[in-house]
Scaffold this motif. Structure first.
Motif, PDB file in Angstrom:
ATOM      1  N   GLU A 167      -5.324 -13.364  14.034  1.00 31.73           N
ATOM      2  CA  GLU A 167      -5.029 -14.635  13.257  1.00 31.73           C
ATOM      3  C   GLU A 167      -5.788 -15.672  13.934  1.00 31.73           C
ATOM      4  OE1 GLU A 167      -0.818 -14.517  13.571  1.00 31.73           O
ATOM      5  OE2 GLU A 167      -0.511 -13.144  12.108  1.00 31.73           O
ATOM      6  N   MET A 168      -5.994 -15.604  15.211  1.00 31.23           N
ATOM      7  CA  MET A 168      -6.817 -16.738  15.592  1.00 31.23           C
ATOM      8  C   MET A 168      -8.294 -16.651  15.909  1.00 31.23           C
ATOM      9  SD  MET A 168      -4.527 -17.000  19.236  1.00 31.23           S
ATOM     10  CE  MET A 168      -5.369 -18.481  19.936  1.00 31.23           C
ATOM     11  N   GLU A 169      -9.010 -15.652  15.126  1.00 28.42           N
ATOM     12  CA  GLU A 169     -10.334 -15.318  15.139  1.00 28.42           C
ATOM     13  C   GLU A 169     -11.060 -16.519  14.733  1.00 28.42           C
ATOM     14  OE1 GLU A 169     -13.713 -11.897  14.064  1.00 28.42           O
ATOM     15  OE2 GLU A 169     -11.678 -11.746  13.433  1.00 28.42           O
ATOM     16  N   SER A 170     -10.814 -17.101  13.561  1.00 31.79           N
ATOM     17  CA  SER A 170     -11.445 -18.138  12.954  1.00 31.79           C
ATOM     18  C   SER A 170     -11.675 -19.417  13.867  1.00 31.79           C
ATOM     19  CB  SER A 170     -11.031 -18.541  11.633  1.00 31.79           C
ATOM     20  OG  SER A 170      -9.738 -18.816  11.596  1.00 31.79           O
ATOM     21  N   LEU A 171     -10.145 -19.652  14.453  1.00 29.21           N
ATOM     22  CA  LEU A 171      -9.959 -20.786  15.208  1.00 29.21           C
ATOM     23  C   LEU A 171     -10.831 -20.674  16.628  1.00 29.21           C
ATOM     24  CD1 LEU A 171      -8.748 -23.288  16.282  1.00 29.21           C
ATOM     25  CD2 LEU A 171      -6.787 -22.002  17.185  1.00 29.21           C
ATOM     26  N   LEU A 172     -10.776 -19.272  17.270  1.00 29.23           N
ATOM     27  CA  LEU A 172     -11.674 -18.913  18.550  1.00 29.23           C
ATOM     28  C   LEU A 172     -13.171 -19.073  18.247  1.00 29.23           C
ATOM     29  CD1 LEU A 172      -9.566 -15.955  19.971  1.00 29.23           C
ATOM     30  CD2 LEU A 172      -9.490 -18.069  20.438  1.00 29.23           C
ATOM     31  N   GLU A 173     -13.592 -18.840  17.029  1.00 29.18           N
ATOM     32  CA  GLU A 173     -15.005 -18.907  16.680  1.00 29.18           C
ATOM     33  C   GLU A 173     -15.560 -20.365  16.953  1.00 29.18           C
ATOM     34  OE1 GLU A 173     -17.278 -16.794  16.465  1.00 29.18           O
ATOM     35  OE2 GLU A 173     -16.397 -15.009  16.027  1.00 29.18           O
ATOM     36  N   THR A 174     -14.443 -21.304  16.748  1.00 29.83           N
ATOM     37  CA  THR A 174     -15.053 -22.682  16.693  1.00 29.83           C
ATOM     38  C   THR A 174     -14.970 -23.406  18.027  1.00 29.83           C
ATOM     39  OG1 THR A 174     -12.618 -23.573  16.175  1.00 29.83           O
ATOM     40  CG2 THR A 174     -13.857 -22.975  13.966  1.00 29.83           C
ATOM     41  N   VAL A 175     -14.255 -22.717  18.758  1.00 31.08           N
ATOM     42  CA  VAL A 175     -14.471 -23.554  20.294  1.00 31.08           C
ATOM     43  C   VAL A 175     -15.243 -23.043  21.271  1.00 31.08           C
ATOM     44  CG1 VAL A 175     -11.762 -23.909  19.885  1.00 31.08           C
ATOM     45  CG2 VAL A 175     -12.422 -21.876  20.973  1.00 31.08           C
ATOM     46  N   ILE A 176     -15.977 -21.759  20.597  1.00 36.53           N
ATOM     47  CA  ILE A 176     -16.927 -21.282  21.662  1.00 36.53           C
ATOM     48  C   ILE A 176     -18.260 -21.786  21.650  1.00 36.53           C
ATOM     49  CG2 ILE A 176     -15.374 -19.292  21.984  1.00 36.53           C
ATOM     50  CD1 ILE A 176     -17.568 -17.813  20.355  1.00 36.53           C
ATOM     51  N   SER A 177     -19.255 -21.416  22.675  1.00 37.17           N
ATOM     52  CA  SER A 177     -20.606 -21.976  22.581  1.00 37.17           C
ATOM     53  C   SER A 177     -21.179 -21.257  21.394  1.00 37.17           C
ATOM     54  CB  SER A 177     -21.347 -21.840  23.607  1.00 37.17           C
ATOM     55  OG  SER A 177     -22.588 -21.968  23.331  1.00 37.17           O
ATOM     56  N   LYS A 178     -22.357 -22.157  20.644  1.00 36.79           N
ATOM     57  CA  LYS A 178     -22.978 -21.302  19.659  1.00 36.79           C
ATOM     58  C   LYS A 178     -23.696 -20.059  20.093  1.00 36.79           C
ATOM     59  CE  LYS A 178     -21.629 -24.235  16.598  1.00 36.79           C
ATOM     60  NZ  LYS A 178     -20.508 -23.926  15.478  1.00 36.79           N
ATOM     61  N   LYS A 179     -23.814 -20.285  21.489  1.00 38.38           N
ATOM     62  CA  LYS A 179     -24.773 -19.036  21.997  1.00 38.38           C
ATOM     63  C   LYS A 179     -24.095 -17.756  22.261  1.00 38.38           C
ATOM     64  CE  LYS A 179     -28.795 -22.033  23.363  1.00 38.38           C
ATOM     65  NZ  LYS A 179     -29.595 -22.551  24.467  1.00 38.38           N
ATOM     66  N   ILE A 231      11.608 -16.904  21.682  1.00 35.41           N
ATOM     67  CA  ILE A 231      11.336 -15.603  22.057  1.00 35.41           C
ATOM     68  C   ILE A 231      11.361 -14.653  21.010  1.00 35.41           C
ATOM     69  CG2 ILE A 231      11.618 -13.647  23.662  1.00 35.41           C
ATOM     70  CD1 ILE A 231      10.590 -16.140  24.922  1.00 35.41           C
ATOM     71  N   GLU A 232      10.342 -13.662  20.570  1.00 35.91           N
ATOM     72  CA  GLU A 232      10.302 -12.700  19.642  1.00 35.91           C
ATOM     73  C   GLU A 232       9.515 -11.899  19.756  1.00 35.91           C
ATOM     74  OE1 GLU A 232       8.960 -14.777  16.186  1.00 35.91           O
ATOM     75  OE2 GLU A 232       7.203 -15.615  16.942  1.00 35.91           O
ATOM     76  N   PRO A 233       9.488 -10.443  19.178  1.00 36.78           N
ATOM     77  CA  PRO A 233       8.815  -9.556  19.215  1.00 36.78           C
ATOM     78  C   PRO A 233       7.273  -9.868  18.748  1.00 36.78           C
ATOM     79  CG  PRO A 233      10.587  -8.566  18.343  1.00 36.78           C
ATOM     80  CD  PRO A 233      10.657 -10.140  18.367  1.00 36.78           C
ATOM     81  N   ILE A 234       6.136  -9.650  19.615  1.00 35.48           N
ATOM     82  CA  ILE A 234       4.686 -10.157  19.209  1.00 35.48           C
ATOM     83  C   ILE A 234       3.833  -8.853  19.293  1.00 35.48           C
ATOM     84  CG2 ILE A 234       2.893 -11.796  19.671  1.00 35.48           C
ATOM     85  CD1 ILE A 234       4.999 -13.556  21.074  1.00 35.48           C
ATOM     86  N   SER A 235       2.972  -9.004  18.456  1.00 38.21           N
ATOM     87  CA  SER A 235       1.940  -7.951  18.436  1.00 38.21           C
ATOM     88  C   SER A 235       0.599  -8.788  18.850  1.00 38.21           C
ATOM     89  CB  SER A 235       1.674  -7.347  16.959  1.00 38.21           C
ATOM     90  OG  SER A 235       0.236  -6.692  17.078  1.00 38.21           O
ATOM     91  N   LEU A 236      -0.072  -8.606  20.158  1.00 35.52           N
ATOM     92  CA  LEU A 236      -1.031  -9.374  20.906  1.00 35.52           C
ATOM     93  C   LEU A 236      -2.227  -9.075  19.669  1.00 35.52           C
ATOM     94  CD1 LEU A 236      -0.851  -8.868  24.595  1.00 35.52           C
ATOM     95  CD2 LEU A 236      -0.620 -10.971  23.171  1.00 35.52           C
ATOM     96  N   SER A 237      -2.486  -7.669  19.314  1.00 34.23           N
ATOM     97  CA  SER A 237      -3.655  -7.641  18.471  1.00 34.23           C
ATOM     98  C   SER A 237      -3.543  -8.617  17.152  1.00 34.23           C
ATOM     99  CB  SER A 237      -3.854  -6.316  17.984  1.00 34.23           C
ATOM    100  OG  SER A 237      -2.645  -5.733  17.726  1.00 34.23           O
ATOM    101  N   ARG A 238      -2.374  -8.312  16.489  1.00 32.50           N
ATOM    102  CA  ARG A 238      -2.207  -9.304  15.209  1.00 32.50           C
ATOM    103  C   ARG A 238      -2.569 -10.885  15.671  1.00 32.50           C
ATOM    104  NH1 ARG A 238       2.997  -9.124  11.743  1.00 32.50           N
ATOM    105  NH2 ARG A 238       2.475  -7.024  11.717  1.00 32.50           N
TER     106      ARG A 238
END
Length: 640
Positions: free
Chosen positions: A348-360, A337-344
């Protein structure tokens, strides 16, 4: 309870004094002594005793029976004392309705039991009278509405309750057709009931119907209608109506609450089962993953068997991921458990999220500025976001659409509507994942958090169940809105953290050239775990001693306390648990108070973590782990 006060009415002074002594011995108070009926009435009115002991024969003047009638009219119980048992005396005594009858001479036990029974009977009668008074007051001031209709359905009488039920003043609607007061959609039901009732004098019918308040709002009433057309002085249909709008709403709210409680109990039971299965599987996977990892370390880089060992390791890792989803569903999958910034975290996950979503699919971000932090486990929250984004992409299918992630704040509390979880109290940080996909029907929406429920052909049905478990572990809640062919929105509600800065953590990467030294004690009840840990640590230069339960582990530590550099301690063991071993080590001032301890478990519980932190800073390694993970944690614990 105050001492009962008794008035003695006896014309013989010696008998009265003897009776007084007996009463005092029994623990009663004596309010006074009277020798005549007239004096008894005066003292009873003045002293207000709890009970009156009345001799029937009082010499000249008023006798005890007549005095008893007047005393009991004052609200005090009377017990007769007499030497007479003839039928005439008994008959007269009965007419005065005494609370007891004692024949002289009597013993102390009879006196005590008669008094107690009289006091009990009087108390019960008083309570009954009070209850009857309350009921009479309720009936006389009832809020039910009484209306009398003539044969044509016009109002010929309306009780005062019309003011608070419908907002009309008394008599305001006299002569009005009652159908005008019925909610338009219920007028057909009203006509059918009244038509049936008018045919049968003396009968009654009950119905629930909506009527219009003076302000135009509908009120649900429960009405009992009685055909009194042939009753002299009435000649109408008497309607006794009660406003049940709030009651019906309360019933609906209760049913909703019961449904939520049943769902919570079901999820809790399945969570316990899932957590236990995941714990046992993780211990089993230790042997597979650990030995595969050790074999890979020992084989040359060009050995063809490495590929097969690597496939074993990958399969074990995938199995571990599945058990972690079970742990997340059970709410026992977070530890760090630690303090977390959800926006950060999302950035940080943006590139990973782009790879799992549909191309459309087009991925959008909307973050409020200056967002507060939350308390949580970053790995678990990443899993939540990945699961929701994957589901949103699947909902789009082959269509072009939009997936948006929004982060902001809102005030929440117990009344905040949520599909699952308990809404935080106060300012919450929310994370929305919204898609423009296929959406869900209401019956599907009710089941989405059930484990093993899925609408996907290849799905396991653990994704959203894991999301729920993680959110419960973070003391959060989930709101879901969805419309078929329009899309779905998930809103995760997290409690706001009191922290204002994020801690940066660093851990050294495993180094194949690293060589340690000294004795490490491994305490674990699983042989496969002890084997992997021993082989790994010995490969890196350590001397290892093992124990298969907590008691033997403590004995081994105390035998070589000065040499032990680190204790690798399983949390769940027979005889003595890991927590009990840790408590014993930290209880004294010797080497056990300072020796580094690396805790390990097939599942990690936030509750256990909170308890163990009182023993000082601790490190944790979740099973199954590979040799590199173990060595990395050992180096951190030893400061190397």
């Amino acid at each position: 309870m105050s001492q009962p006060q008794i008035l003695i009415v006896e014309d013989e002074a010696i008998v009265a004094m003897d009776l007084k002594l007996h009463l005092q011995d029994l623990g009663y108070g004596v309010a006074g002594l009277a020798s005549t009926g007239e004096d008894a009435i005066v003292q009873a009115a003045r002293l207000r005793p709890t009970l009156v002991l009345m001799d029937i024969s009082l010499g000249a003047g008023m006798d005890g029976i007549e005095a008893a009638r007047q005393v009991q009219a004052l609200g005090m119980p009377v017990v007769f004392l007499t030497a007479f048992a003839d039928e005439t005396t008994l008959a007269r005594a009965k007419d005065s309705a005494p609370y007891g009858y004692l024949l002289k001479p009597f013993d102390e036990r009879s006196l005590h039991s008669t008094i107690e029974m009289a006091l009990y009977r009087h108390r019960m009668e008083q309570e009954l009278k009070a209850s009857e008074s309350r009921m009479r007051a309720i009936i006389e001031h009832a809020l039910d509405l009484v209306v009398i209709l003539d044969l044509s359905g016009r109002v010929i009488y309306s009780s005062p309750a019309a003011v608070h039920i419908l907002g009309y003043q008394e008599g305001e609607k006299i002569g009005t057709p009652v159908v005008d007061l019925i909610y338009p959609e219920d007028r057909g039901k009203y006509a059918a009931i009244m038509g049936e009732l008018a045919k049968a004098p003396g009968t009654s019918l009950t119905l629930e119907i909506r009527v219009l308040h003076k302000d135009g709002t509908p009120r649900l009433i429960e009405a009992v209608s009685h055909n009194a057309l042939d009753v002299p002085g009435v000649h109408g249909i008497v309607v006794n109506a009660r406003d049940i709008t709030e009651r019906r709403q309360a019933e609906l709210d209760r049913q909703l609450m019961e449904s939520k409680v049943q769902q919570s109990q079901k999820l809790e039971s399945l969570g316990v089962l899932a957590g236990g299965i995941a714990h046992d599987f993780n211990n089993l996977l230790m042997g597979i993953m650990g030995h595969a990892g050790l074999a890979l370390m020992e084989l040359p880089a060009d050995n063809p068997i490495r590929r097969r060992l690597h496939q074993i390791e990958v399969a074990a890792t995938r199995a571990a991921d599945l058990t972690n989803q079970l742990l997340a569903y059970s709410g026992r999958g977070k530890f760090q458990i630690e303090p977390i910034s959800l926006s950060r975290l999302v950035d940080e996950m943006e590139s990973l999220l782009e790879t799992v979503i549909s191309k459309k699919a087009h991925l959008e971000h909307h973050f409020e500025p200056g967002l507060p932090l939350i308390e949580g486990d970053a790995t678990q929250i990443r899993q939540v976001i990945m699961n929701l984004i994957t589901n949103a992409s699947d909902a789009l299918g082959d269509r072009t659409g939009r997936i948006s992630i929004s982060i902001g704040t809102m005030e929440t509390g117990p009344l905040t509507p949520c599909l699952a979880g308990t809404p935080p109290e106060g300012l919450s940080v929310y994370l929305d994942v919204t898609d423009t996909g296929a959406g869900m029907e209401p019956d599907t929406l009710d089941k989405i958090f059930d484990p093993f429920f899925t609408t996907k052909f290849t799905g396991r049905g653990l994704g959203l169940a894991a999301v729920l478990g993680i959110m419960r572990g973070h003391h959060g809640a989930i709101q879901v809105t969805s419309r078929p062919n329009e899309g779905t929105s998930f809103r995760l509600l997290f409690p706001r953290s009191s922290q204002t800065s994020v801690r940066n953590t660093w851990e050294e990467s495993p180094d194949q050239a690293y060589q340690g030294q000294g004795l490490i004690l491994v305490v674990d009840d699983e042989e496969a775990v002890r084997s992997v840990a021993s082989a790994t640590l010995e490969r890196y230069g350590f001397t290892v001693q093992t124990a298969n339960n907590g008691r033997d582990g403590l004995r081994a530590f105390y035998d070589q306390a000065a040499r032990v550099r680190l204790v690798v301690l399983d949390l769940t063991m027979p005889i003595l648990s890991g927590e009990e071993v840790l408590a014993e080590l930290r209880a004294g001032k010797g080497p056990g108070a300072t020796v580094p301890v690396l805790l390990s478990s097939g599942y990690s519980s936030s509750d256990v973590a909170g308890n163990l932190h009182r023993y000082g800073p601790i490190s944790f390694l979740q099973k199954p782990y590979n040799p590199g993970d173990l060595v990395q944690k050992v180096r951190v614990c030893l400061g190397e």
